[in-house]
Design an enzyme around this catalytic site. Sequence first.
Site, PDB file in Angstrom:
ATOM      1  N   ASP B  64       0.943  -1.059  -0.069  1.00 32.90           N
ATOM      2  CA  ASP B  64       0.004  -0.190  -0.068  1.00 32.90           C
ATOM      3  C   ASP B  64       0.755   1.424  -0.087  1.00 32.90           C
ATOM      4  O   ASP B  64       1.594   1.523   1.018  1.00 32.90           O
ATOM      5  CB  ASP B  64      -1.035   0.030   1.264  1.00 32.90           C
ATOM      6  CG  ASP B  64      -1.995   1.020   1.200  1.00 32.90           C
ATOM      7  OD1 ASP B  64      -1.792   2.195   0.543  1.00 32.90           O
ATOM      8  OD2 ASP B  64      -2.903   0.919   2.124  1.00 32.90           O
ATOM      9  N   ASN B  91       0.481   5.665 -10.303  1.00 30.09           N
ATOM     10  CA  ASN B  91      -0.811   5.831 -11.019  1.00 30.09           C
ATOM     11  C   ASN B  91      -1.894   5.421  -9.700  1.00 30.09           C
ATOM     12  O   ASN B  91      -2.878   5.722  -9.897  1.00 30.09           O
ATOM     13  CB  ASN B  91      -0.821   4.505 -11.856  1.00 30.09           C
ATOM     14  CG  ASN B  91      -2.299   4.052 -12.233  1.00 30.09           C
ATOM     15  OD1 ASN B  91      -2.984   4.990 -13.086  1.00 30.09           O
ATOM     16  ND2 ASN B  91      -2.648   2.866 -11.876  1.00 30.09           N
ATOM     17  N   TYR B 163     -10.065  14.800  -3.852  1.00 30.40           N
ATOM     18  CA  TYR B 163      -9.270  14.155  -5.226  1.00 30.40           C
ATOM     19  C   TYR B 163      -8.533  15.321  -5.976  1.00 30.40           C
ATOM     20  O   TYR B 163      -7.365  15.246  -6.208  1.00 30.40           O
ATOM     21  CB  TYR B 163     -10.219  13.424  -6.135  1.00 30.40           C
ATOM     22  CG  TYR B 163      -9.666  12.600  -7.211  1.00 30.40           C
ATOM     23  CD1 TYR B 163      -9.156  11.420  -7.040  1.00 30.40           C
ATOM     24  CD2 TYR B 163      -9.654  13.382  -8.324  1.00 30.40           C
ATOM     25  CE1 TYR B 163      -8.586  10.841  -8.222  1.00 30.40           C
ATOM     26  CE2 TYR B 163      -9.089  12.834  -9.630  1.00 30.40           C
ATOM     27  CZ  TYR B 163      -8.583  11.486  -9.165  1.00 30.40           C
ATOM     28  OH  TYR B 163      -7.819  10.962 -10.484  1.00 30.40           O
ATOM     29  N   GLY B 164      -9.488  16.352  -6.324  1.00 35.41           N
ATOM     30  CA  GLY B 164      -8.969  17.524  -7.069  1.00 35.41           C
ATOM     31  C   GLY B 164      -7.638  18.321  -6.413  1.00 35.41           C
ATOM     32  O   GLY B 164      -6.746  18.545  -6.818  1.00 35.41           O
ATOM     33  N   ALA B 165      -7.804  18.463  -5.087  1.00 33.31           N
ATOM     34  CA  ALA B 165      -6.873  19.176  -4.283  1.00 33.31           C
ATOM     35  C   ALA B 165      -5.518  18.376  -4.049  1.00 33.31           C
ATOM     36  O   ALA B 165      -4.492  18.705  -4.343  1.00 33.31           O
ATOM     37  CB  ALA B 165      -7.396  19.427  -2.903  1.00 33.31           C
TER      38      ALA B 165
END
Lengths: 353, 238
Positions: B64, B91, B163-165
């Site tokens: 992880d 990824n 997610y975006g930040a």
Amino acid sequence: MRPAQAPIQRPADARLLVVAADGRVLDTERIRLADVLEPGDLLVANDAATLPASLHGVHVRTGAMIEIRLAGRESLAADDVRHFTAIAFGPGDHRTRTEERPSPPRFRRGDRLRLGPLAAKVVRTLGHPRLVTLRFAGTPDDIWAGIAAHGKPIQYAHVEQPLALWDVWTRVAARAVAFEPPSAGFALDWGMIRRLATRGVGFATVTHAAGISSTGDPALDARLPFDEPYHVPEATARAVAETRARGGRVIALGTSVTRALEDAAHGVAELRAGPGLATRRLAPGSRVRMVDAIVTGVHQPGESHYELLRALTGDTVLRRMSALLEQRGYRSHEFGDSVLLERNRDAGTRAAA
Amino acid sequence: MFTSSRSSLDGMRVAVTGGTSGLGLALVESLHRRGAAVAFVARDAGRVTGVARRLPGTHGIAGDVSVKDETHRIALRVTAALGGLDVLINNASSLGPVPLALLADTECEDLESALATNLVGPFRLTKALLGALAASARDGRPALVINITSDAAVTPYAGWGAYGASKAALLHLSRIWGEELRTHGVRVEAIDPGDMDTPMHTLAVPDADRTTLKRPEQAAEEILERIAAWTEHQEVHR
């Protein structure tokens, strides 16, 4: 000498004692290493990452608890991971001084060991109750997975807190093939490598499977260092040749680099690129040709690392160096301070003659 | 040495995180097909074994990337399996809260978890593998880090806060690292693969019209073409 007990690779107050070939000294901050090198010099580091080579487990025939320290391997090949030379201890861990560790059970050929998820067999005993050749079961991927999951860095009683892999990997650590950290490389960070370039000092690497530094057993310690496989990249062989051709100095960052470079140049005019197995011990009288200076830790008379320094310069210079290190409070061991010792060509010539 | 983009990936040593589903799996499959030496990382040990078995010669690593203690053990296994490393593809990604939530409704822990997987994880793994990548560069081989980002890193979509930040931070991290590592011969690039039909997209937008989404296999091909072009460029300038 006071031992460095905190696992900090680059303490802000790390010192560097520069000892020139003629015996002149400069006591400075280690962070200034790049500045005390000359344009045209080449600094060569060992880019081996360190294996978690200490494996605790059970000697199946007797049920005894043991600690296995992986200590040697024939080559650096990724799939050559079944056979290791190993040193065994009885119960306990690094917090007990190695000198005081109980012995392991008496090994017989064919004995099985269970080391966490790893299964191994003793395939050879090597003339000392603590020294064996092991063979691990499974595919190379299984064996690597077992070592990664279960192993811990080899460590000694002078550092009490358990070490993590990030404590022992240098900034340039690449393939995990060293059994103990090439600790002279702790001095390096990426900022220093950039500073070297700015100063016109070259930077190159070898990969050398630095071995165990101490076993706590005098008979076994006398057999150190074991044979150590290494690899000299083409680019490094080229850089060393160019540096020598233009009269620059080749500076080995650590004893393992020195051993690799001298072994790769043994019996040939210039450094050989490619894989090798360092079998020779550098000691007074050894011919040192490739390495013009070494950056290393603070070593004391009697240690094999100190004997290596005696191949580079005369005992008068070394005695004076030791006295200064003591007087200035330099710290010993892998997380300690450093020395830059220039080879005294006269001493080398005399030794070779 | 390299004549076409197809052969330029032949023998290249590549590690892919998040390699058992979506884009990561497509990358692993395509790299394997093109003759690259591939190690991939994913959390689910069963799926890792399954993919490694289906693609003989690839090296599966259960781990992880968001967990600090696992970083060096993953790095060790990557370089042990491949004998070094030329390309690292970060990824593995986390959406943050599922279902997606407005930022004001996002729990701190969900933001931290998105940052751990999408920013801190790639930072740590790249750092642990930087020695191997720089060694490749000194050897005259390619040395490239690809960070998979998203248009959500640039455009402020409502509901995609965590997610975006985290992806915006990863994008900027890539740019700064690219500047800093150029002198060491290591290239760092952020790639936005576009909206793909992946399990993660289904989690984020369960009712999306999947026919409008890119196939991950196509996105993987596009990424590998860019890797081939960049690494050829690295070769030429050596």
